[in-house]
Design a protein around this motif. Structure first.
Motif, PDB file in Angstrom:
ATOM      1  N   ASP A  87     -19.555  35.579  17.303  1.00 18.48           N
ATOM      2  CA  ASP A  87     -18.533  34.691  17.877  1.00 18.48           C
ATOM      3  C   ASP A  87     -17.149  34.941  17.277  1.00 18.48           C
ATOM      4  O   ASP A  87     -16.376  34.002  17.080  1.00 18.48           O
ATOM      5  N   TRP A 103     -22.667  28.127  17.808  1.00 18.00           N
ATOM      6  CA  TRP A 103     -21.892  28.583  18.966  1.00 18.00           C
ATOM      7  C   TRP A 103     -21.587  27.428  19.917  1.00 18.00           C
ATOM      8  O   TRP A 103     -20.467  27.282  20.391  1.00 18.00           O
ATOM      9  N   THR A 139     -20.322  33.650  11.163  1.00 17.88           N
ATOM     10  CA  THR A 139     -19.457  33.069  12.191  1.00 17.88           C
ATOM     11  C   THR A 139     -18.097  32.662  11.629  1.00 17.88           C
ATOM     12  O   THR A 139     -17.899  32.626  10.415  1.00 17.88           O
TER      13      THR A 139
END
Length: 669
Positions: free
Chosen positions: A519, A439, A472
């Motif tokens: 995310d 992230w 992600t």
């Protein structure tokens, strides 16, 4: 066993088995027909050549059913700190259209299994060795459910049977072999090459139609069938997005929305009608029983959901929670009726913080017995414990102690994304946390700098240093992804406390995410062209084939991991120091490591413009030194630098530089 398995692949007598050229590059010299990025081979010949390659490249005569550490009489778990870890979903990682034409089929018209198998994962080992991978982390390989699936196929996390390997990983090229033996042989091949195998273990949830239901319906939570369509966690708008405290949880029980939620639950079917239940179990289809169960008893297992209040993600319709306690949580004392059926609520989910008083001992013993079964049968080397943060401490300890009684070097990776909880993870017995590099690192320059410069240096445990994960967005699909694709892995390789981690497909610049869990948003699944058959597909829920094209990242990752391996002793045992620079505005990530008379300096420009900066060595080391030699690397070969106590660095936009120097300290009299 592995050599016997590879000898068992039957010949087709023709070159009709289509494979990506990337898989065979550098080691296969048998007959083949080339068509761009594809090679057509005889399966028997290619696996015979693989057997020869394995014989030449093995470093250890591994046996079945013991970890690498047990076989080498090692007891330490420090091996994970030296890892180059590769995350793999087998059914996707080794999937390919073996016909070489048309669209993907799980089993094609030529009789080839196009979805991933353990046999084909063995075929990927030369590729993984080129990347210097020494830990292979496999997402769940256990039998998964086809019920309540979110796509074409069930999620690997919807575990139907904790002890069975999914039959879909069997390869029809191996006539007469069992999938369990194919996996055991694959682990043996990995061990021969010095690659350890780490699995995902899911002890908190199970498939909604888990096979355990027929023997232990009381190990699950049940809702009335008529309540299923509107089933969702109760909204508590005034508290926002958070995990409730003990006091807040107590107050929640007084809310009308929570009371309405509790009324949706039912006793398990064996309590509703014991005689009917016994007859049902005797006569049902053990693999496909849930539809009939729901029709017969009017109940179904409760879908899972997040332990965060007001979480925007929908219910987890393909999994349900295991009932770890036979009573309600301590937060519910005096708040629910005595005859309230077992239910799922935010405190029930987070049993680590809100336990009951009567543990479900039989279930705990079962959960803690699963890993030893895999250790004795297959010789796995470690696990990532899914949702371990939600388990009671006592159960978590039982799982770890059982595994480490067999193998003291058995590693546990915590699914802990919040770095500040590394202390708790260390106290619980974990060796590594997942962390949040995925992230922070892509958010240049501020978060990238903060993570590399400050956060990674203060962690109490190593973390998986990754620019992307199976949950992600892909690195190359990010803003400035074509520049970040090399920069972020470089930072991962030289971050303090980092365990260098790659995600399958990252090395071929795959853009499509495997899941939208972290995310991302719903639009994140559309990164491919409209005419791509896998547009919109997610590997967690659909058949998916990685786009195996030759990429510069393959060679870059190979060189990066080789450089890191050569310097690993300094990185792990050397003294860490930030680099003293001629100027700094928070846009130049930097780290240095010093051991004996070798120094390693990593610098990265986090801006979209060029910059020039000097690294001042005396001030960095904190001592007067004489520089004997400086070599630098920026991803395009080594270069000799001028011997000086000031290193001049010209960094391109989002560029990086590694300097390795030999020096001696000058003693002033």
């Amino acid at each position: 066993m592995i050599f016997e398995l590879l000898r068992s692949v039957r010949s087709r007598g023709k070159l009709d088995y289509c494979l990506p050229r990337v898989w065979l590059e550098g080691w296969y010299d048998g007959p083949a027909k080339q068509d761009g990025e594809k090679l057509f081979v005889d399966p028997a010949v290619v696996y015979s050549k693989l057997r020869d390659w394995l014989e030449r490249n093995k470093t250890f005569d591994a046996r079945i059913g013991a970890s690498l550490a047990v076989q080498k009489a090692e007891s330490g778990r420090g091996w994970i700190r030296k890892a180059v870890l590769y995350s793999s979903l087998v059914r996707t990682n080794s999937a390919y259209n073996h016909k070489g034409f048309g669209r993907f089929e799980q089993d094609d018209v030529l009789g080839y299994r196009e979805s991933g198998t353990f046999l084909k994962m063995t075929l990927l080992l030369p590729h993984l060795k080129k990347l210097n991978v020494n830990v292979l982390y496999l997402l769940p390989i256990t039998q998964s459910s086809e019920m309540f699936k979110k796509g074409q196929i069930g999620s690997p996390y919807a575990v139907k049977d904790f002890l069975k390997i999914d039959e879909r990983y069997h390869d029809p090229l191996l006539n007469g072999w069992k999938v369990e033996d194919e996996f055991a042989a694959f682990v043996q091949a990995c061990h021969m090459l010095g690659i350890r195998v780490v699995l995902d273990f899911i002890p908190r949830t199970a498939a909604r139609d888990c096979n355990l239901i027929l023997k232990h319906p009381d190990w699950f939570y049940w809702v009335k069938l008529e309540e299923l369509s509107g089933y969702a966690p109760p909204k508590v708008e005034h508290l926002g997005f958070c995990q409730p405290s003990f006091e807040q949880m107590r107050e929640l029980y007084d809310l009308p929305a929570v009371r309405a939620h509790l009324r949706k639950f039912s006793p398990d079917p064996s309590r509703l009608d014991p005689e009917k239940w016994n007859n049902f179990v005797k006569n049902c289809d053990e693999e496909n029983f849930m539809y009939e169960l729901a029709k017969t008893f009017g109940v179904v297992t409760a879908p899972g959901f997040s332990d965060w209040l007001n979480d925007p993600q929908p219910t987890w319709d393909d999994v349900t929670f295991l009932r770890l306690y036979l009573d309600h949580p301590v937060t519910a004392k005096g708040k629910v009726e005595e005859d309230q059926p077992p239910y799922v609520l935010f405190d029930v989910i987070k049993a680590s913080r809100f336990p009951g008083e009567k543990k479900n001992s039989q279930l705990w013993e079962y959960i803690a017995s699963v890993l030893p079964e895999f250790q004795r049968k297959y010789g796995i080397d470690g696990v990532r414990l899914d949702m371990g943060h939600a388990l009671p401490n006592e159960l978590q300890a039982l799982i770890m102690n059982n595994a480490r009684s067999i193998d003291p070097a058995f590693v546990f990776i915590a699914e802990e994304l919040e770095p500040h909880r590394a202390i708790e993870a260390a106290q619980a017995g974990y060796d590594v946390i997942v962390g949040n590099s995925w992230w922070m690192l892509p958010r240049f320059p501020e978060k990238t700098y903060e993570f590399f410069q400050n956060l990674s240096c203060s962690l109490q445990l190593p973390f998986l240093a990754a620019s992307e994960t199976p949950d992600t967005p892909r690195t190359v699909a990010r803003n400035e992804g074509q520049r970040l694709k090399k920069l972020l892995p470089f930072l991962c390789a030289f971050a303090k406390n980092g365990v260098l981690t790659f995600n399958c497909g990252q090395e071929v610049e795959e853009t499509q995410p495997m899941n939208l869990g972290l995310d991302s948003d719903a639009c994140g699944r559309f990164t491919l062209s409209c005419d791509d058959e896998f547009q919109g597909k997610l590997a967690f829920f659909d058949h998916y084939v990685l786009h195996w094209q030759r990429s510069e990242l393959i060679d870059f990752f190979a060189e990066l991991t080789t450089v890191r391996k050569q310097l690993l002793n300094v990185l792990l045992e050397g003294q860490y120091r930030p680099v003293y620079l001629s100027w700094q505005d928070g846009s130049i990530a930097n780290a240095s490591y010093w051991k004996d008379e070798v120094g390693v300096i990593a610098l990265a420009n986090l801006k979209l413009s060029e910059c020039s900066v000097n690294a001042l060595l005396d001030q960095t080391v904190g001592d007067d030194i004489e520089v004997m030699e400086i070599q630098s690397w920026d991803g395009s070969g080594w270069k000799e630098e001028r011997n000086s106590k000031i290193i001049d660095c010209n960094l391109s936009p989002l560029g990086f530089k590694l300097c390795v120097l030999k020096f001696r300290r000058v003693r002033n009299h």
